[in-house]
Scaffold this motif. Sequence first.
Motif, mmCIF file in Angstrom:
data_model
loop_
_atom_site.group_PDB
_atom_site.id
_atom_site.type_symbol
_atom_site.label_atom_id
_atom_site.label_comp_id
_atom_site.label_asym_id
_atom_site.label_seq_id
_atom_site.Cartn_x
_atom_site.Cartn_y
_atom_site.Cartn_z
ATOM 1 N N ALA A 157 0.821 -1.207 0.000
ATOM 2 C CA ALA A 157 0.000 0.000 0.000
ATOM 3 C C ALA A 157 0.852 1.252 0.000
ATOM 4 O O ALA A 157 0.445 2.292 -0.515
ATOM 5 C CB ALA A 157 -0.932 -0.002 1.218
ATOM 6 N N ALA A 158 2.056 1.160 0.569
ATOM 7 C CA ALA A 158 2.915 2.344 0.687
ATOM 8 C C ALA A 158 3.716 2.612 -0.576
ATOM 9 O O ALA A 158 4.219 3.720 -0.758
ATOM 10 C CB ALA A 158 3.861 2.175 1.870
ATOM 11 N N ARG A 159 3.859 1.608 -1.458
ATOM 12 C CA ARG A 159 4.743 1.767 -2.609
ATOM 13 C C ARG A 159 4.384 2.963 -3.497
ATOM 14 O O ARG A 159 5.274 3.728 -3.879
ATOM 15 C CB ARG A 159 4.739 0.475 -3.438
ATOM 16 C CG ARG A 159 5.743 0.487 -4.574
ATOM 17 C CD ARG A 159 5.617 -0.752 -5.428
ATOM 18 N NE ARG A 159 5.840 -1.941 -4.623
ATOM 19 C CZ ARG A 159 5.570 -3.172 -5.059
ATOM 20 N NH1 ARG A 159 5.043 -3.358 -6.259
ATOM 21 N NH2 ARG A 159 5.830 -4.214 -4.290
ATOM 22 N N PRO A 160 3.107 3.191 -3.857
ATOM 23 C CA PRO A 160 2.800 4.368 -4.694
ATOM 24 C C PRO A 160 3.191 5.690 -4.033
ATOM 25 O O PRO A 160 3.642 6.613 -4.706
ATOM 26 C CB PRO A 160 1.285 4.263 -4.898
ATOM 27 C CG PRO A 160 0.955 2.833 -4.649
ATOM 28 C CD PRO A 160 1.902 2.378 -3.601
ATOM 29 N N LEU A 161 3.008 5.760 -2.704
ATOM 30 C CA LEU A 161 3.372 6.990 -1.997
ATOM 31 C C LEU A 161 4.873 7.204 -2.007
ATOM 32 O O LEU A 161 5.350 8.349 -2.058
ATOM 33 C CB LEU A 161 2.850 6.927 -0.561
ATOM 34 C CG LEU A 161 3.006 8.209 0.269
ATOM 35 C CD1 LEU A 161 2.177 9.328 -0.340
ATOM 36 C CD2 LEU A 161 2.573 7.965 1.706
ATOM 37 N N VAL A 162 5.651 6.125 -1.973
ATOM 38 C CA VAL A 162 7.111 6.241 -2.044
ATOM 39 C C VAL A 162 7.522 6.876 -3.370
ATOM 40 O O VAL A 162 8.364 7.781 -3.419
ATOM 41 C CB VAL A 162 7.772 4.858 -1.873
ATOM 42 C CG1 VAL A 162 9.257 4.936 -2.175
ATOM 43 C CG2 VAL A 162 7.555 4.349 -0.462
ATOM 44 N N TYR A 163 6.928 6.413 -4.460
ATOM 45 C CA TYR A 163 7.246 6.972 -5.773
ATOM 46 C C TYR A 163 6.837 8.452 -5.852
ATOM 47 O O TYR A 163 7.586 9.286 -6.378
ATOM 48 C CB TYR A 163 6.550 6.179 -6.875
ATOM 49 C CG TYR A 163 7.205 4.865 -7.177
ATOM 50 C CD1 TYR A 163 8.466 4.806 -7.757
ATOM 51 C CD2 TYR A 163 6.565 3.661 -6.903
ATOM 52 C CE1 TYR A 163 9.074 3.588 -8.038
ATOM 53 C CE2 TYR A 163 7.158 2.437 -7.186
ATOM 54 C CZ TYR A 163 8.418 2.411 -7.759
ATOM 55 O OH TYR A 163 9.012 1.223 -8.032
ATOM 56 N N ALA A 164 5.653 8.775 -5.333
ATOM 57 C CA ALA A 164 5.177 10.163 -5.396
ATOM 58 C C ALA A 164 6.080 11.081 -4.578
ATOM 59 O O ALA A 164 6.444 12.179 -5.028
ATOM 60 C CB ALA A 164 3.740 10.240 -4.896
ATOM 61 N N THR A 165 6.461 10.654 -3.378
ATOM 62 C CA THR A 165 7.341 11.471 -2.537
ATOM 63 C C THR A 165 8.732 11.581 -3.147
ATOM 64 O O THR A 165 9.356 12.650 -3.099
ATOM 65 C CB THR A 165 7.425 10.870 -1.122
ATOM 66 O OG1 THR A 165 6.114 10.625 -0.621
ATOM 67 C CG2 THR A 165 8.142 11.812 -0.181
ATOM 68 N N SER A 166 9.222 10.486 -3.721
ATOM 69 C CA SER A 166 10.535 10.521 -4.378
ATOM 70 C C SER A 166 10.517 11.490 -5.547
ATOM 71 O O SER A 166 11.478 12.239 -5.758
ATOM 72 C CB SER A 166 10.912 9.122 -4.863
ATOM 73 O OG SER A 166 10.989 8.214 -3.792
ATOM 74 N N LEU A 167 9.427 11.477 -6.312
ATOM 75 C CA LEU A 167 9.313 12.411 -7.438
ATOM 76 C C LEU A 167 9.352 13.853 -6.950
ATOM 77 O O LEU A 167 10.042 14.699 -7.540
ATOM 78 C CB LEU A 167 8.015 12.145 -8.197
ATOM 79 C CG LEU A 167 7.714 13.082 -9.367
ATOM 80 C CD1 LEU A 167 8.791 12.984 -10.445
ATOM 81 C CD2 LEU A 167 6.341 12.771 -9.960
ATOM 82 N N LEU A 168 8.638 14.144 -5.855
ATOM 83 C CA LEU A 168 8.645 15.506 -5.320
ATOM 84 C C LEU A 168 10.037 15.904 -4.861
ATOM 85 O O LEU A 168 10.495 17.026 -5.138
ATOM 86 C CB LEU A 168 7.653 15.596 -4.157
ATOM 87 C CG LEU A 168 7.559 16.958 -3.470
ATOM 88 C CD1 LEU A 168 7.069 18.021 -4.441
ATOM 89 C CD2 LEU A 168 6.629 16.884 -2.262
ATOM 90 N N LEU A 169 10.751 15.002 -4.177
ATOM 91 C CA LEU A 169 12.099 15.309 -3.707
ATOM 92 C C LEU A 169 13.050 15.522 -4.878
ATOM 93 O O LEU A 169 13.880 16.438 -4.862
ATOM 94 C CB LEU A 169 12.600 14.187 -2.807
ATOM 95 C CG LEU A 169 13.990 14.382 -2.182
ATOM 96 C CD1 LEU A 169 14.029 15.653 -1.341
ATOM 97 C CD2 LEU A 169 14.369 13.182 -1.334
ATOM 98 N N VAL A 170 12.938 14.684 -5.913
ATOM 99 C CA VAL A 170 13.786 14.852 -7.101
ATOM 100 C C VAL A 170 13.503 16.180 -7.784
ATOM 101 O O VAL A 170 14.427 16.882 -8.214
ATOM 102 C CB VAL A 170 13.571 13.665 -8.068
ATOM 103 C CG1 VAL A 170 14.213 13.965 -9.425
ATOM 104 C CG2 VAL A 170 14.161 12.399 -7.494
ATOM 105 N N VAL A 171 12.235 16.551 -7.878
ATOM 106 C CA VAL A 171 11.874 17.833 -8.493
ATOM 107 C C VAL A 171 12.480 18.993 -7.707
ATOM 108 O O VAL A 171 12.996 19.956 -8.293
ATOM 109 C CB VAL A 171 10.338 17.968 -8.579
ATOM 110 C CG1 VAL A 171 9.933 19.395 -8.932
ATOM 111 C CG2 VAL A 171 9.786 17.008 -9.620
ATOM 112 N N VAL A 172 12.423 18.905 -6.373
ATOM 113 C CA VAL A 172 13.006 19.965 -5.538
ATOM 114 C C VAL A 172 14.507 20.082 -5.772
ATOM 115 O O VAL A 172 15.046 21.175 -5.977
ATOM 116 C CB VAL A 172 12.705 19.691 -4.045
ATOM 117 C CG1 VAL A 172 13.515 20.630 -3.159
ATOM 118 C CG2 VAL A 172 11.222 19.863 -3.770
ATOM 119 N N ILE A 173 15.209 18.946 -5.782
ATOM 120 C CA ILE A 173 16.669 18.966 -5.939
ATOM 121 C C ILE A 173 17.060 19.422 -7.339
ATOM 122 O O ILE A 173 17.974 20.237 -7.507
ATOM 123 C CB ILE A 173 17.249 17.580 -5.625
ATOM 124 C CG1 ILE A 173 17.032 17.258 -4.142
ATOM 125 C CG2 ILE A 173 18.733 17.520 -5.958
ATOM 126 C CD1 ILE A 173 17.470 15.872 -3.745
#
Length: 551
Positions: A512-528
Motif C-alpha cells: 500500500a505504501a509503494r505508490p506513496l514512495v514513488y510520489a514522494t521521491s518524485l517531489l524530492l527529485v523535483v526539488v533537488i
Amino acid sequence: MIKLWFKSGNPWIWLNAAAVSACLIMVLGVMGLIFVRGIGHFWPGELVQFSYQEDSGQVRDIVGELIDTSITPAAMAKATGYAMADDEDVLVQYQVKTGNRDISGADFRWIQARRVKQQSNPPELIAVERREWGNFYGRLVAVKDGGKVVGEGAEAMPVLQERLKAALDIFEKISHLEKKKIGAVNYSLERLRLEQRRLELEKRWDAEAQQRIAAEKSTLDAEYKKLQAQLVSLYRDIRKGSFVAAADDGSEHEIALAKVVRIYQPNKMNVFGKIGHYLTKFVEFLTDDPREANTEGGIFPAIYGTILMVVIMSIIVTPFGVIAAVYLREYAKQGFMTRLIRIAVNNLAGVPSVVYGVFGLGFFVYILGGKIDRLFYPEAAPAPMFGTPGLMWASITLALLTLPVVIVSTEEGLARIPKSIREGSLALGATKFETLWHTVLPMASPAMMTGLILAVARAAGEVAPLMLVGVVKLAPSLPLDGNFPFLHMERKFMHLGFHIYDVGFQSPNVEAARPLVYATSLLLVVVIVGLNLSAIVIRNHLREKYRALEG
C-alpha cells in the motif's frame, strides 16, 4: 594500426563517452520510472469485479483495483508449486487491491487469470477512503443519521455526499480546536509549570509569584474547559452520521462518517471528473498531514520541515563558508599550513554523511545541548530541551557537512578574478576591505551562489545524519507555529528523505505504501533538480552582469 589507434587516445574518448552515455541512460531510466509511478499515484483507478473460482471450487466475487499483472513461464510456475496443464505455456496472475483490511486482513491479493470466470466494471461500486484500515470497496446500501435510515437506493449516494461534506467540515473544526486552540492552551500551561519550577529553583517562589501563576493558570483552565465543551459537542455531532455498505462477500458493514475522508464511484467518472479527483488528491498530498502510519494522506509536515531546515542551514553555512574562503584566498599567507587546510577541506567533502551525524549527536546534542540545558533550562529536568536531537542540531550538522562545498566554490570564484582588478582598486585609494567588499565579492558572487545552492540541494536529499540529530517518523507539531517564541529550534521535525525511507522500508503495509514512495521521491527529485537548475540560472545571470569588469 591498433597500437597507433591506442596511442592517439581515441579508444579512451569512446570509452568515456560510452560510460557517460550508460550513466545518463540509467539516470533517465530511474527518473522515468519515478515519474511514471509517482505521477499516476493520484489517478482514480476503475473498480473491477471478478467472478473467481477458489481452490475449493467455490466461485465468489472479488472487488478491487487491478494494480499489476504477472506472467510466469509454465516451468517456473510448476517449480513453485502451481499445477499447470500441458497446453499452458504461461501462468498469468493479477494483483488486485481488494481493500477491506478490517474484514479480510489484507489489502492486496494475487489471483490467477485462468480461474476468472467473468470480469466486469459495475458502475454502482464505491471506493471509500478511510482514516484507518485503508480503503473499503463495495456497494452502498443505506445512509443513516443517529441510527435512522435517511437514504436508500438511488437517493443514497447524493444524501451520503451531502452528509459526508458536513462531517468533513466538523472534522476540520475538531482538528483546529485540538491542534491550534487546545494545543496553545496546553503549551501555555506547560510554560507556566516550567516558570514555577524555575522560580522554585531560584528561591523566588513567594506569595506574589504564587498569586500571579495561580491567576494565569485559572484563566487558562477556564479557557480549556470552554474549548473542551465545544469539542465534546462537535464529536457528538460527527458521530451521528454513518452508512451501510456491502462488501464483495455480501456481508454488510456500518461505517461512521467520522472515519471517512472521501467516497467516490470511479466507474461512473468521466475524464473531467477523474481530472478533478486527481487535482484534489494532489493538493491533499501537498497540504495534509500523513495518516495510516504515513502510508496515506499528505506530506506537508515533511515538506515544511525540509524547507525550514534547509533555510536555517543556509543562514548558518553561508557566512562561515564565505569568510573561510575569503581568508584562505585573500588574507592567509600561502604556504604549507594553507595547503594543509585546503587538503583538509577537500577531504571533509568526502567524509560519509553518517559520520557527521554521529559527530553531531555526540558533540552538539550530548555535550553542547546538555550544557545549555544545565545552564539555561534547569527547570525542565529531567526532560531535555536542547540535550536531545532537534531542528537546531540537524541544521548545524548539515551546515558542517555542506561547508566544504561553499568554501571550495567561493575560493575558486575568488581565484578567477584577475589580480589587476584588485591592484586598480587599491591604486585608486580604496582599502583592501573596500576592494574586497565592493569589487571582489560581487564578481565572485556567481561561484558563491552556485556553491550555496549545491549545498542546499545536497542537504535536501540527506537522510543518514538526520536520523541521528532530529528527524522523526511523525512530528506532533511543527517547529514554527503561533506560540511564543514561534520558532522552536529544540523540536524534532519530519523530512522528505527520511519519509521516503520510513514509508518504503519500515511500513507495516509495503504494497500500500509503494505508490506513496514513488510520489514522494518524485517531489524530492523535483526539488533537488529545481535547486540545481536555479544554481545554473543564477550563476549565468551574475556572470553576465560582471563580464564587463572581468574583461
